[in-house]
Enzyme design. Structure first.
Site, PDB file in Angstrom:
ATOM      1  N   GLN A 189       0.893  -1.056   0.159  1.00  0.00           N
ATOM      2  CA  GLN A 189      -0.009  -0.084   0.043  1.00  0.00           C
ATOM      3  C   GLN A 189       0.914   1.228  -0.028  1.00  0.00           C
ATOM      4  O   GLN A 189       1.553   1.467   1.061  1.00  0.00           O
ATOM      5  CB  GLN A 189      -0.893  -0.076   1.351  1.00  0.00           C
ATOM      6  CG  GLN A 189      -1.764   1.164   1.431  1.00  0.00           C
ATOM      7  CD  GLN A 189      -1.918   1.501   2.912  1.00  0.00           C
ATOM      8  OE1 GLN A 189      -1.260   1.180   3.948  1.00  0.00           O
ATOM      9  NE2 GLN A 189      -3.209   1.734   3.305  1.00  0.00           N
ATOM     10  N   SER A 229       1.308   6.504   2.532  1.00  0.00           N
ATOM     11  CA  SER A 229       2.157   7.369   3.551  1.00  0.00           C
ATOM     12  C   SER A 229       3.423   7.964   2.819  1.00  0.00           C
ATOM     13  O   SER A 229       3.999   7.448   1.917  1.00  0.00           O
ATOM     14  CB  SER A 229       2.706   6.833   4.712  1.00  0.00           C
ATOM     15  OG  SER A 229       1.402   6.200   5.450  1.00  0.00           O
ATOM     16  N   SER A 273       4.876  -1.147   3.870  1.00  0.00           N
ATOM     17  CA  SER A 273       5.002  -2.411   4.500  1.00  0.00           C
ATOM     18  C   SER A 273       5.215  -3.372   3.482  1.00  0.00           C
ATOM     19  O   SER A 273       4.314  -3.261   2.511  1.00  0.00           O
ATOM     20  CB  SER A 273       3.943  -3.099   5.308  1.00  0.00           C
ATOM     21  OG  SER A 273       3.753  -2.260   6.471  1.00  0.00           O
ATOM     22  N   GLU A 329      -8.702  -1.683   6.198  1.00  0.00           N
ATOM     23  CA  GLU A 329      -7.229  -1.840   7.004  1.00  0.00           C
ATOM     24  C   GLU A 329      -7.715  -1.928   8.358  1.00  0.00           C
ATOM     25  O   GLU A 329      -7.261  -3.025   9.129  1.00  0.00           O
ATOM     26  CB  GLU A 329      -6.260  -0.842   6.671  1.00  0.00           C
ATOM     27  CG  GLU A 329      -4.960  -0.988   7.505  1.00  0.00           C
ATOM     28  CD  GLU A 329      -4.035  -0.133   7.071  1.00  0.00           C
ATOM     29  OE1 GLU A 329      -4.205   0.998   6.330  1.00  0.00           O
ATOM     30  OE2 GLU A 329      -2.693  -0.551   7.246  1.00  0.00           O
TER      31      GLU A 329
END
Ligand SMILES: Cc1cc2nc3c(=O)[nH]c(=O)nc-3n(C[C@H](O)[C@H](O)[C@H](O)COP(=O)(O)OP(=O)(O)OC[C@H]3O[C@@H](n4cnc5c(N)ncnc54)[C@H](O)[C@@H]3O)c2cc1C
Length: 398
Positions: A122, A125, A157, A240
């Site tokens: 994902q 950020s 991640s 999430e």
């Protein structure tokens, strides 16, 4: 044919519909006995037992989402329920977003997500945008049938193992910040994608910085409409939080099991028994709340209520882990990060659990942000102050 009124005879949640669904699971279990894991997962998808609420052909049967629990209970009883953690970002977040916003061609990506043949990450950020994710700065500029993406993502991640990433980008800097975003599928092996590991306080390196330098993506890699990236992001973030909140396992398992074990190993101090019992009860209440959340989840997917579960889980895991570390006394000051650095399995160690528990209070939105969402969207409190929502992103100070 409308998938929800298909001829499977499984649609009704009545006794007949339930029996038919059970038979379908039994057939799947029999047909895949001894099959390798990937083949069995593929067969589960093809049988519509991956996500029963998806349409037929997309891993589902067009049933109500709560009927997945019937399937999963049968698979678990047969020892065949595979954890979503085989592809956490793909299964937990990307699949709901592709289903809700993707094109039929993009739905083809669902099967390898479910089987974990394609791992995903994902790409949201950025160094300057975490809690305020709608303020992000990574640009995507149209060039004919392609888009050129430039920017930096961080805390991504599993980017080092992912085949694809789902990136949120800014396509219109002069639109209000939520309106100028567009989501794209990024091939993590494409020229211009540079993944660099970041080490966290446990010694592990499961997240990364990702530099996107002139990365070209086709317009067919756009997920949702131009300027509609916030809708895609919301689906992903809600999913999430719900997954983090709801992944509490069996009764008495996880962090609370480690706390009970540590209490026994350190002499079963009767003075700490009441505290341990209270933590155990809190863990069980959270587990039951998570099970209820799964069962009562609205058909459109998880809502802001998932933020409550996520917040409670994050705070409870930290309390439980802290309790276990306290029981260790001076040994609780010792931690061997080299074990984790060496890439070995996470040690079954209260100190590791405590260090790791900090992550849950940040990943997927911090506890402060969860409180804001609950305040504004569940309790209906006034919105927190900030620039008017229609201010162009390019005019917001950063
Ligand atoms: C283990 C882990 C895995 C992650 N994996 C991913 C990933 O795969 N992909 C991805 O895109 N991101 C990932 N993240 C990033 C994560 O989403 C962000 O760290 C998180 O959203 C917080 O953003 P930030 O770090 O920029 O902190 P900031 O937003 O800078 O926040 C700093 C502090 O200010 C507080 N704060 C900020 N705004 C407010 C407000 N409005 N009201 C009250 N307090 C506020 C925060 O609560 C926090 O305490 C991961 C993070 C962790 C820890």
């Amino acid at each position: 044919m409308n998938a929800r009124s298909g001829d499977t005879g499984l649609v009704g949640g009545d006794a007949v519909g339930r029996r038919r669904l059970q038979r379908r699971v039994a057939d799947f279990l029999r047909d895949t006995e001894g099959a390798d894991r990937t083949a069995a997962l593929g067969a589960q998808f093809d049988a519509g037992l991956a996500w029963v609420h998806h349409p037929e052909g997309a891993g589902g049967l067009g049933l109500a989402p709560d009927r997945q629990a019937e399937v999963d209970a049968r698979l678990a009883a047969a020892g065949r329920l595979e954890s979503w953690e085989r592809n956490p970002m793909g299964i937990g977040m990307v699949a709901p977003a592709l289903m809700a916003h993707g094109t039929p061609a993009q739905h083809e990506l669902l099967r390898p997500i479910f089987t974990a043949e394609d791992l995903w990450c994902q790409l949201f950020s950025e160094p300057g945008a975490g809690s305020d994710i709608a303020g992000l700065a990574t640009r995507a500029v149209r060039d004919g049938d392609e888009w050129v993406v430039d920017g930096q993502k961080t805390w991504t991640s599993l980017a080092h193992t992912a085949r694809y990433g789902l990136a949120l980008t800014r396509t219109d800097p002069d639109a209000p910040k939520h309106a100028g975003l567009t989501a794209f599928l990024i091939d993590m092996h494409a020229p211009g994608v540079d993944v660099r590991p970041l080490r966290d306080l446990t010694g592990g390196a499961h997240f990364n910085e990702v530099f996107l330098d002139g990365v070209r993506v086709g317009d067919n890699a756009r997920i949702g409409g131009v300027g509609e990236g916030w809708k895609v992001a919301t689906t992903m973030l809600m999913s999430e939080r719900s997954v983090i909140g709801a992944s509490v396992g069996e009764r008495g398992s996880g962090a609370i099991a480690l706390a009970v074990d540590t209490w026994r190993r350190t002499g079963s101090d009767p003075g700490r028994r009441t505290e341990l019992t209270r933590l155990w009860v809190d863990a069980e209440v959270l587990r039951i709340a998570a099970v209820r959340d799964q069962a009562t989840r609205a058909e459109g997917g998880p809502g802001p209520g998932g933020s409550g579960l996520k917040l409670r889980r994050a705070l409870l895991e930290r309390r439980i882990a802290r309790f276990a570390v306290d029981l260790l006394g001076p040994a609780g000051l010792v931690y061997d990060a080299d074990l984790v650095r060496a890439g070995g399995p996470a040690p079954d160690d209260p100190v590791w659990t405590w260090l790791q528990s900090q992550a849950y209070t940040i990943a997927g939105g911090t506890s402060d942000v969860m409180r804001t969402i609950i305040g504004e969207r569940v309790l209906g409190l006034p919105k927190e102050p900030g620039p008017p929502r229609d201010t162009p992103w390019s005019q917001i100070p950063r």
